[in-house]
Design a protein around this motif. Structure first.
Motif, PDB file in Angstrom:
ATOM      1  N   SER A  24       0.850  -1.198   0.000  1.00 27.26           N
ATOM      2  CA  SER A  24       0.000   0.000   0.000  1.00 27.26           C
ATOM      3  C   SER A  24       0.880   1.240   0.000  1.00 27.26           C
ATOM      4  O   SER A  24       2.003   1.208   0.495  1.00 27.26           O
ATOM      5  CB  SER A  24      -0.876   0.036   1.251  1.00 27.26           C
ATOM      6  N   PRO A  25       0.362   2.340  -0.540  1.00 29.68           N
ATOM      7  CA  PRO A  25       1.129   3.589  -0.495  1.00 29.68           C
ATOM      8  C   PRO A  25       1.359   4.015   0.956  1.00 29.68           C
ATOM      9  O   PRO A  25       0.526   3.768   1.820  1.00 29.68           O
ATOM     10  CB  PRO A  25       0.234   4.602  -1.203  1.00 29.68           C
ATOM     11  N   ARG A  26       2.480   4.645   1.196  1.00 30.90           N
ATOM     12  CA  ARG A  26       2.786   5.127   2.546  1.00 30.90           C
ATOM     13  C   ARG A  26       1.848   6.270   2.924  1.00 30.90           C
ATOM     14  O   ARG A  26       1.318   6.953   2.055  1.00 30.90           O
ATOM     15  CB  ARG A  26       4.241   5.574   2.636  1.00 30.90           C
ATOM     16  N   ASP A  27       1.669   6.483   4.199  1.00 34.35           N
ATOM     17  CA  ASP A  27       0.874   7.618   4.666  1.00 34.35           C
ATOM     18  C   ASP A  27       1.517   8.901   4.169  1.00 34.35           C
ATOM     19  O   ASP A  27       2.743   9.017   4.150  1.00 34.35           O
ATOM     20  CB  ASP A  27       0.807   7.638   6.198  1.00 34.35           C
ATOM     21  N   GLY A  28       0.702   9.846   3.769  1.00 30.95           N
ATOM     22  CA  GLY A  28       1.222  11.117   3.292  1.00 30.95           C
ATOM     23  C   GLY A  28       1.582  11.131   1.818  1.00 30.95           C
ATOM     24  O   GLY A  28       2.047  12.144   1.306  1.00 30.95           O
ATOM     25  N   ALA A  29       1.394   9.995   1.108  1.00 30.18           N
ATOM     26  CA  ALA A  29       1.677   9.958  -0.332  1.00 30.18           C
ATOM     27  C   ALA A  29       0.747  10.941  -1.041  1.00 30.18           C
ATOM     28  O   ALA A  29      -0.384  11.171  -0.597  1.00 30.18           O
ATOM     29  CB  ALA A  29       1.470   8.546  -0.883  1.00 30.18           C
ATOM     30  N   PRO A  30       1.221  11.541  -2.143  1.00 34.09           N
ATOM     31  CA  PRO A  30       0.387  12.505  -2.868  1.00 34.09           C
ATOM     32  C   PRO A  30      -0.938  11.890  -3.305  1.00 34.09           C
ATOM     33  O   PRO A  30      -0.981  10.779  -3.826  1.00 34.09           O
ATOM     34  CB  PRO A  30       1.244  12.870  -4.075  1.00 34.09           C
ATOM     35  N   ARG A  31      -2.009  12.635  -3.085  1.00 29.98           N
ATOM     36  CA  ARG A  31      -3.351  12.211  -3.479  1.00 29.98           C
ATOM     37  C   ARG A  31      -3.836  13.091  -4.607  1.00 29.98           C
ATOM     38  O   ARG A  31      -3.600  14.295  -4.604  1.00 29.98           O
ATOM     39  CB  ARG A  31      -4.306  12.310  -2.295  1.00 29.98           C
ATOM     40  N   GLY A  32      -4.527  12.477  -5.554  1.00 31.38           N
ATOM     41  CA  GLY A  32      -5.005  13.224  -6.699  1.00 31.38           C
ATOM     42  C   GLY A  32      -6.440  12.903  -7.043  1.00 31.38           C
ATOM     43  O   GLY A  32      -7.032  11.964  -6.511  1.00 31.38           O
ATOM     44  N   GLU A  33      -6.956  13.701  -7.955  1.00 36.88           N
ATOM     45  CA  GLU A  33      -8.321  13.525  -8.430  1.00 36.88           C
ATOM     46  C   GLU A  33      -8.405  14.018  -9.871  1.00 36.88           C
ATOM     47  O   GLU A  33      -7.784  15.022 -10.225  1.00 36.88           O
ATOM     48  CB  GLU A  33      -9.283  14.336  -7.561  1.00 36.88           C
ATOM     49  N   ILE A  34      -9.174  13.295 -10.682  1.00 36.67           N
ATOM     50  CA  ILE A  34      -9.466  13.785 -12.027  1.00 36.67           C
ATOM     51  C   ILE A  34     -10.569  14.822 -11.885  1.00 36.67           C
ATOM     52  O   ILE A  34     -11.642  14.511 -11.372  1.00 36.67           O
ATOM     53  CB  ILE A  34      -9.879  12.637 -12.971  1.00 36.67           C
ATOM     54  N   VAL A  35     -10.281  16.063 -12.312  1.00 35.88           N
ATOM     55  CA  VAL A  35     -11.239  17.151 -12.113  1.00 35.88           C
ATOM     56  C   VAL A  35     -11.958  17.556 -13.405  1.00 35.88           C
ATOM     57  O   VAL A  35     -12.979  18.244 -13.342  1.00 35.88           O
ATOM     58  CB  VAL A  35     -10.560  18.381 -11.459  1.00 35.88           C
ATOM     59  N   GLU A  36     -11.428  17.145 -14.548  1.00 37.60           N
ATOM     60  CA  GLU A  36     -12.113  17.354 -15.832  1.00 37.60           C
ATOM     61  C   GLU A  36     -11.859  16.132 -16.695  1.00 37.60           C
ATOM     62  O   GLU A  36     -10.772  15.566 -16.676  1.00 37.60           O
ATOM     63  CB  GLU A  36     -11.570  18.596 -16.566  1.00 37.60           C
ATOM     64  N   TRP A  37     -12.874  15.758 -17.495  1.00 37.84           N
ATOM     65  CA  TRP A  37     -12.768  14.540 -18.304  1.00 37.84           C
ATOM     66  C   TRP A  37     -13.688  14.655 -19.509  1.00 37.84           C
ATOM     67  O   TRP A  37     -14.910  14.637 -19.356  1.00 37.84           O
ATOM     68  CB  TRP A  37     -13.150  13.336 -17.445  1.00 37.84           C
ATOM     69  N   GLU A  38     -13.118  14.847 -20.664  1.00 34.80           N
ATOM     70  CA  GLU A  38     -13.866  14.816 -21.926  1.00 34.80           C
ATOM     71  C   GLU A  38     -13.121  13.841 -22.823  1.00 34.80           C
ATOM     72  O   GLU A  38     -12.081  14.194 -23.380  1.00 34.80           O
ATOM     73  CB  GLU A  38     -13.911  16.206 -22.569  1.00 34.80           C
ATOM     74  N   PRO A  39     -13.608  12.599 -22.931  1.00 39.36           N
ATOM     75  CA  PRO A  39     -12.876  11.546 -23.629  1.00 39.36           C
ATOM     76  C   PRO A  39     -12.277  11.983 -24.970  1.00 39.36           C
ATOM     77  O   PRO A  39     -12.940  12.621 -25.789  1.00 39.36           O
ATOM     78  CB  PRO A  39     -13.914  10.440 -23.800  1.00 39.36           C
TER      79      PRO A  39
END
Length: 153
Positions: free
Chosen positions: A60-75
């Motif tokens: 598993s990723p270590r605590d504090g690893a960078p977290r991300g999110e897809i905020v725009e998506w147009e295939p």
């Protein structure tokens, strides 16, 4: 906030470039980064954690690893992600357009924003602008390898 942008053409159809750049795979050999995706691997709202190197199957990723999110998506046209690090947020926007005869024009725009702006950030603005532009240029330089990786897989 600091933003830089750049554009390159890739000798590959937009669908392949899209798969190479927008769909989160568990490991990217070009960047040597592992992604742990929570739920769906694509689409607005998809969340992920990224770590350098290849994670072992049960790791598993270590605590504090960078977290991300897809905020725009147009295939096959646009994907944007936001990556949260402790002191800063990086937003990457990738736009794709046909460039004729099976080629694709890729525009990458990268924005860096400190989470708590300080006076020192203003004083270092030029250095940050250079860093953000070098990062964009480096990502553009990796485009052929990303596309090759998809073509080979």
């Amino acid at each position: 906030m600091t933003t830089a942008s750049g554009t390159r053409e890739v000798a590959a159809p937009r669908s392949r470039v899209w798969r190479a750049l927008a769909v989160l795979e568990p490991y990217c050999a070009v960047c040597d980064v592992s992604y742990v995706v929570e739920g769906e691997r694509s689409g607005t709202g998809a969340r992920f954690v990224c770590v350098p190197g290849r994670l072992a199957g049960d790791e598993s990723p270590r605590d504090g690893a960078p977290r991300g999110e897809i905020v725009e998506w147009e295939p096959e046209r646009l994907v944007a992600t936001r990556l949260e690090l402790t002191p800063e947020t990086w937003t990457t926007r990738i736009e794709l357009a046909d460039a004729g005869d099976g080629a694709t024009r890729v525009t990458i725009t990268l924005t860096h924003a400190p989470r708590r702006p300080r006076l020192a950030d203003r004083l270092a603005r030029r250095a940050m602008q250079q860093l953000v532009q070098r990062t964009v240029d480096g990502e553009l330089d990796k485009l052929p390898a990303h596309v090759e990786q998809v073509a080979a897989g």
